[in-house]
Design a protein around this motif. Structure first.
Motif, PDB file in Angstrom:
ATOM      1  N   LEU A 191     -31.299  -5.372  52.171  1.00  0.00           N
ATOM      2  CA  LEU A 191     -31.794  -4.495  52.482  1.00  0.00           C
ATOM      3  C   LEU A 191     -31.097  -3.108  52.898  1.00  0.00           C
ATOM      4  N   GLY A 192     -31.440  -2.083  52.063  1.00  0.00           N
ATOM      5  CA  GLY A 192     -30.755  -0.719  52.445  1.00  0.00           C
ATOM      6  C   GLY A 192     -30.613  -0.201  51.289  1.00  0.00           C
ATOM      7  N   VAL A 193     -30.610   1.528  51.056  1.00  0.00           N
ATOM      8  CA  VAL A 193     -30.054   2.602  50.739  1.00  0.00           C
ATOM      9  C   VAL A 193     -29.996   2.403  49.188  1.00  0.00           C
ATOM     10  N   SER A 194     -30.012   2.156  48.083  1.00  0.00           N
ATOM     11  CA  SER A 194     -29.247   2.579  46.840  1.00  0.00           C
ATOM     12  C   SER A 194     -29.379   3.844  45.809  1.00  0.00           C
ATOM     13  N   ARG A 195     -28.961   5.154  46.349  1.00  0.00           N
ATOM     14  CA  ARG A 195     -29.104   6.159  44.937  1.00  0.00           C
ATOM     15  C   ARG A 195     -30.008   6.801  45.822  1.00  0.00           C
ATOM     16  N   GLY A 196     -30.319   6.895  46.941  1.00  0.00           N
ATOM     17  CA  GLY A 196     -31.769   7.502  47.754  1.00  0.00           C
ATOM     18  C   GLY A 196     -32.904   6.672  47.859  1.00  0.00           C
ATOM     19  N   LEU A 197     -32.543   5.366  47.329  1.00  0.00           N
ATOM     20  CA  LEU A 197     -33.752   4.229  47.023  1.00  0.00           C
ATOM     21  C   LEU A 197     -33.179   3.438  48.048  1.00  0.00           C
ATOM     22  N   PHE A 198     -35.056   3.500  49.232  1.00  0.00           N
ATOM     23  CA  PHE A 198     -35.408   1.933  50.143  1.00  0.00           C
ATOM     24  C   PHE A 198     -35.085   0.515  48.332  1.00  0.00           C
ATOM     25  N   ARG A 202     -41.932  -0.037  49.038  1.00  0.00           N
ATOM     26  CA  ARG A 202     -42.580   1.312  48.986  1.00  0.00           C
ATOM     27  C   ARG A 202     -44.296   0.622  49.894  1.00  0.00           C
ATOM     28  N   GLY A 203     -44.781   2.184  50.461  1.00  0.00           N
ATOM     29  CA  GLY A 203     -45.263   2.239  51.839  1.00  0.00           C
ATOM     30  C   GLY A 203     -45.291   3.171  53.023  1.00  0.00           C
ATOM     31  N   PRO A 204     -46.510   3.421  53.416  1.00  0.00           N
ATOM     32  CA  PRO A 204     -46.566   4.142  54.240  1.00  0.00           C
ATOM     33  C   PRO A 204     -44.887   4.928  54.614  1.00  0.00           C
ATOM     34  N   ILE A 205     -44.612   5.403  55.124  1.00  0.00           N
ATOM     35  CA  ILE A 205     -43.411   6.414  55.629  1.00  0.00           C
ATOM     36  C   ILE A 205     -42.624   5.836  56.711  1.00  0.00           C
ATOM     37  N   ASP A 206     -44.200   5.552  57.076  1.00  0.00           N
ATOM     38  CA  ASP A 206     -43.915   5.343  58.829  1.00  0.00           C
ATOM     39  C   ASP A 206     -43.767   3.704  58.746  1.00  0.00           C
ATOM     40  N   LEU A 207     -43.898   3.628  58.528  1.00  0.00           N
ATOM     41  CA  LEU A 207     -44.093   1.312  57.542  1.00  0.00           C
ATOM     42  C   LEU A 207     -42.174   1.620  57.045  1.00  0.00           C
ATOM     43  N   GLN A 208     -42.271   2.182  56.240  1.00  0.00           N
ATOM     44  CA  GLN A 208     -40.959   2.204  55.318  1.00  0.00           C
ATOM     45  C   GLN A 208     -39.796   2.562  56.867  1.00  0.00           C
ATOM     46  N   ARG A 209     -39.283   3.044  57.680  1.00  0.00           N
ATOM     47  CA  ARG A 209     -39.181   4.090  58.473  1.00  0.00           C
ATOM     48  C   ARG A 209     -38.847   2.837  59.331  1.00  0.00           C
ATOM     49  N   GLY A 210     -40.129   2.545  59.823  1.00  0.00           N
ATOM     50  CA  GLY A 210     -39.691   1.417  61.085  1.00  0.00           C
ATOM     51  C   GLY A 210     -39.253   0.067  60.375  1.00  0.00           C
TER      52      GLY A 210
END
Length: 168
Positions: free
Chosen positions: A67-74, A96-104
């Motif tokens: 799991l990581g960030v590649s080219r600005g995408l999670f 993808r999903g709600p931003i709070d979920l992605q951040r967590g």
């Protein structure tokens, strides 16, 4: 006599093949059965997803990856090495999903090996480099770390098996 032996061998082979196919974890359920009835979630490999992504569209799947960030995408990537090399063609799924979920999920699991469950959806192709992704994993997302809890014990050279020929 020879016919009896051949029948026994044939019967044994049929039972072995059927039995191996029915063992738990033996085979991935067919894509048509994923997300339906007793198979609410199916484990899917990146290879199977790359081969037939349309079969999994809209279904709950479980994948293991980095799991990581590649080219600005999670993203969830099939391997750390391909992720670090920047390879995206048929090796990554966007998260993808709600931003709070992605951040967590990011705060807790970023840049590590995880098992992730979510709803897979194909992306509409628009001619961008995002078309190289296999698709998107949508909420609800369930993530579990695949790391062993605690520090990973490291062996010393004294733990290495030494061949007597190497002592010369």
């Amino acid at each position: 006599m020879k016919l009896n032996y051949q029948l026994r061998v044939a019967f044994f082979l049929v039972i072995s093949v059927v039995g191996c196919g029915l063992q738990e974890g033996g085979q991935t359920p067919p894509a048509k059965a994923c997300g339906i009835g007793q198979n609410p979630v199916c484990r899917v490999s990146f290879r199977a997803l790359a081969a037939t992504p349309r079969l999994f569209d809209g279904k709950s799947i479980r994948m293991e990856g980095y799991l990581g960030v590649s080219r600005g995408l999670f993203v969830l990537s099939s391997s750390k090495e391909l992720f670090e090399a920047g390879v995206t063609d048929e090796t990554e799924v966007r998260i993808r999903g709600p931003i709070d979920l992605q951040r967590g999920v990011f705060d807790r699991y970023a840049y590590s090996w995880v098992s992730m469950t979510g709803v897979f959806r194909l992306r509409r192709m628009d001619g961008s480099t995002d078309d190289l992704l296999l698709g998107e994993m949508h909420a609800p997302l369930y993530v579990q770390s695949l790391r062993v809890p605690g520090p990973i014990p490291k062996a010393t050279f004294g733990d290495v098996s030494v061949d007597l020929e190497d002592l010369k």
